[in-house]
Design an enzyme around this catalytic site. Structure first.
Site, PDB file in Angstrom:
ATOM      1  N   LYS A 240       3.485  10.245 -13.759  1.00 39.15           N
ATOM      2  CA  LYS A 240       4.689  10.212 -12.914  1.00 39.15           C
ATOM      3  C   LYS A 240       5.957   9.915 -13.694  1.00 39.15           C
ATOM      4  O   LYS A 240       7.013  10.477 -13.411  1.00 39.15           O
ATOM      5  CB  LYS A 240       4.512   9.221 -11.765  1.00 39.15           C
ATOM      6  CG  LYS A 240       4.113   7.809 -12.153  1.00 39.15           C
ATOM      7  CD  LYS A 240       2.633   7.576 -11.999  1.00 39.15           C
ATOM      8  CE  LYS A 240       2.177   6.369 -12.775  1.00 39.15           C
ATOM      9  NZ  LYS A 240       1.213   5.549 -12.085  1.00 39.15           N
TER      10      LYS A 240
ATOM     11  N   GLU B  13      -0.785  16.451  -8.671  1.00 34.57           N
ATOM     12  CA  GLU B  13      -1.122  15.715  -7.436  1.00 34.57           C
ATOM     13  C   GLU B  13      -1.399  14.235  -7.716  1.00 34.57           C
ATOM     14  O   GLU B  13      -1.022  13.357  -6.927  1.00 34.57           O
ATOM     15  CB  GLU B  13      -2.361  16.369  -6.796  1.00 34.57           C
ATOM     16  CG  GLU B  13      -2.777  15.743  -5.489  1.00 34.57           C
ATOM     17  CD  GLU B  13      -1.736  15.918  -4.389  1.00 34.57           C
ATOM     18  OE1 GLU B  13      -1.518  17.059  -3.962  1.00 34.57           O
ATOM     19  OE2 GLU B  13      -1.136  14.909  -3.981  1.00 34.57           O
TER      20      GLU B  13
ATOM     21  N   GLY C 265      -2.214   8.270  -5.926  1.00 39.33           N
ATOM     22  CA  GLY C 265      -3.618   8.370  -6.347  1.00 39.33           C
ATOM     23  C   GLY C 265      -4.413   9.455  -5.649  1.00 39.33           C
ATOM     24  O   GLY C 265      -4.208  10.645  -5.879  1.00 39.33           O
TER      25      GLY C 265
ATOM     26  N   GLU D 289       0.201  -0.681 -14.098  1.00 36.78           N
ATOM     27  CA  GLU D 289       0.714   0.120 -15.215  1.00 36.78           C
ATOM     28  C   GLU D 289       0.546  -0.653 -16.519  1.00 36.78           C
ATOM     29  O   GLU D 289       0.420  -1.888 -16.510  1.00 36.78           O
ATOM     30  CB  GLU D 289       2.198   0.420 -15.000  1.00 36.78           C
ATOM     31  CG  GLU D 289       2.482   1.296 -13.810  1.00 36.78           C
ATOM     32  CD  GLU D 289       1.748   2.622 -13.884  1.00 36.78           C
ATOM     33  OE1 GLU D 289       1.983   3.379 -14.822  1.00 36.78           O
ATOM     34  OE2 GLU D 289       0.912   2.894 -13.005  1.00 36.78           O
TER      35      GLU D 289
ATOM     36  N   LYS E 120       7.619   7.869  -8.527  1.00 42.41           N
ATOM     37  CA  LYS E 120       6.895   8.662  -7.521  1.00 42.41           C
ATOM     38  C   LYS E 120       7.854   9.168  -6.447  1.00 42.41           C
ATOM     39  O   LYS E 120       7.732  10.310  -5.980  1.00 42.41           O
ATOM     40  CB  LYS E 120       5.780   7.806  -6.908  1.00 42.41           C
ATOM     41  CG  LYS E 120       4.691   7.451  -7.925  1.00 42.41           C
ATOM     42  CD  LYS E 120       3.790   6.344  -7.406  1.00 42.41           C
ATOM     43  CE  LYS E 120       2.704   5.975  -8.392  1.00 42.41           C
ATOM     44  NZ  LYS E 120       2.011   4.733  -8.048  1.00 42.41           N
TER      45      LYS E 120
HETATM   46  N1  HSE Z   1       0.220   1.320 -11.104  1.00 41.73           N
HETATM   47  C1  HSE Z   1       0.074   2.295 -10.084  1.00 41.73           C
HETATM   48  C2  HSE Z   1      -0.121   1.595  -8.747  1.00 41.73           C
HETATM   49  C3  HSE Z   1      -1.113   3.177 -10.393  1.00 41.73           C
HETATM   50  O1  HSE Z   1      -0.392   0.395  -8.750  1.00 41.73           O
HETATM   51  O2  HSE Z   1       0.038   2.221  -7.727  1.00 41.73           O
HETATM   52  C4  HSE Z   1      -1.143   4.434  -9.609  1.00 41.73           C
HETATM   53  O3  HSE Z   1      -0.047   5.241  -9.864  1.00 41.73           O
END
Ligand code: HSE
Length: 435
Positions: A104, A128, A133, A189, A204
């Protein structure tokens, strides 16, 4: 037909999950794609590390370029993450390879360049897994809702942040303790400030807004505010008033431009999205024809994210023989039909507010506060004065306002904070009814 050969870059949580799902469901996947799909090569920084997947039959390397430059590979699945892989991705596209990615940050910051390069070489970039997720929300907006004018969308799009807020609310757990658990579970992350400061959700949201409204990706214009300032007190007061505090990404089309904002938000507890807890994600999308629709599921983790990666690989395989001009456009709108719609500054946002302030308990204090709000044309929805907290003489005052422009609210807050009878800062949280 010959099997399609896939090279996976990165064998961490999502890479390992992708190997597992592609192997476990190989027969179903081949029935859907019309061809066998095989991971023949994979790269990992440290080849000695223990993995969540079985790499038997996969040729491993520590150099991703070995795979990108291998003429036998049809599709590159990039699961290294971060923006430093930009050149690798551009090189893969330049080599005529299709790319599937969960990255992303890369797309939010460099997506315009990446999609232009893909189009130049007649190859696909599928993403996607970059948002929410395992929820197929990109496909829902890009294809399922393509007959709509999207009016707004709002989502819980960071699982780690939602997990932290939920555990703090339900179990009174400490912020750092919950964050450490999210890291151990592979949700967070590499830099967890991306999760708690709203950067990951901002990446996102950039992608969602682009495919919802047909505009170029512009992460630098997203307003981001994290969850670190949320206190248990606010969570409790919000609940007493019938609201939950969620960390939302909101994109809204207004006559003046687009609002792109990520921040903690009070939402009525009766809304389905207010009840999305733990690492789960959810996105509400309001289309003019479909009305509101809600997409809910696991927003992070090995198998859920792999589910989206593998679906993209299958989509790419199905479209391999189609004319590049007739494929679903990367950003849902034809590349030459993207419009640079203005993105509003935070001052121009229109939203309601929850305000919490501490004031002396004496006549005229509330009148001063409400007069300031009235002077700024801010209408009050509810007001409560609580008992002083243990050991304090000042009383907490909680106000809910109706929708106003943020610059009016900022000016009013500055005046309230300047009152002699008000102690400290006003704690301000935006409120959306999502009706
Ligand atoms: N670090 C992200 C989250 C992982 O916690 O949503 C998924 O993109």
């Amino acid at each position: 037909m010959k099997p399609v050969k896939v090279g996976v870059l990165g064998l961490g949580t999502v890479g390992g999950g992708t190997v597992n799902v592609l192997k476990r469901n190989a027969i179903e996947i081949a029935r859907r794609a019309g061809r066998e799909i095989v991971i023949t090569r994979a790269s990992a920084k440290d080849l000695t590390k223990a993995r969540i997947c079985d790499t038997q039959g996969i040729q491993l390397t520590s150099n991703p370029l070995d795979i990108i430059n291998d003429p036998d590979i049809d599709i590159i699945v990039e699961l290294i993450g971060g923006t430093s892989v930009k050149d690798l991705v551009l090189q893969a596209l330049g080599n005529g390879k299709h790319v599937v990615t969960a990255n992303k940050s890369l797309l939010a910051l460099h997506g315009n360049e990446i999609f232009a390069k893909a189009s130049e070489h007649g190859v696909m970039v599928a993403f996607e897994a970059a948002v929410a997720g395992g929820i197929p929300v990109i496909k829902a907006i890009r294809e399922g809702l393509s007959g709509n004018r999207i009016e707004w969308l709002a989502g819980i799009i960071n699982g780690t942040g939602n997990f932290i807020l939920t555990e703090m609310r339900d179990k009174g757990r400490d912020f750092n303790d919950v964050l450490a658990e999210a890291q151990a579970l592979g949700y967070a992350e590499a830099d967890p400030t991306f999760d708690v400061e709203g950067i990951d959700a901002g990446h996102k949201l950039t992608i969602l807004a682009s495919i919802a409204f047909g505009m170029p990706l512009q992460f630098d214009k997203v307003y981001t505010e994290g969850i670190t300032q949320i206190t248990r007190l606010d969570v409790e007061y919000a609940e007493q008033l019938g609201y939950r505090i969620k960390h939302l990404g909101i994109a809204r089309k207004t006559p003046e431009g687009i609002e792109l904002r990520v921040h903690p938000t009070l939402i009525p507890e009766r809304r389905l999205i207010a009840n999305v807890d733990g690492v789960m994600n959810a996105v509400v999308i309001k289309g003019d024809a479909a009305g509101p629709s809600l997409y809910y599921g696991a927003g992070a983790g090995a198998d859920p994210t792999a589910s989206s990666v593998v679906a993209d690989v299958i989509d790419v395989v199905r479209a391999l023989t189609s004319d590049p001009e007739n494929r679903v456009p990367h950003l849902a709108f034809q590349a030459d039909a993207l419009v640079d719609i203005p993105v509003l500054s935070a001052d121009e946002f229109k939203t309601a507010y929850y305000l919490r302030l501490s004031a002396e308990d004496k006549p005229g204090v509330l009148a001063d506060v409400t007069k300031i709000l009235a002077d700024h044309q801010i209408s009050i929805e509810a007001i409560i004065q609580k008992q002083p907290l243990a050991g304090e003489t000042v009383v907490p005052i909680i106000l809910l306002t109706q929708v106003t422009r943020e610059k009016e609210m900022n000016a009013a807050i500055a005046k309230i904070e300047a009152l002699q009878t008000v102690t400290g800062k006003v704690n301000r949280i935006r409120l959306e009814t999502l009706g």
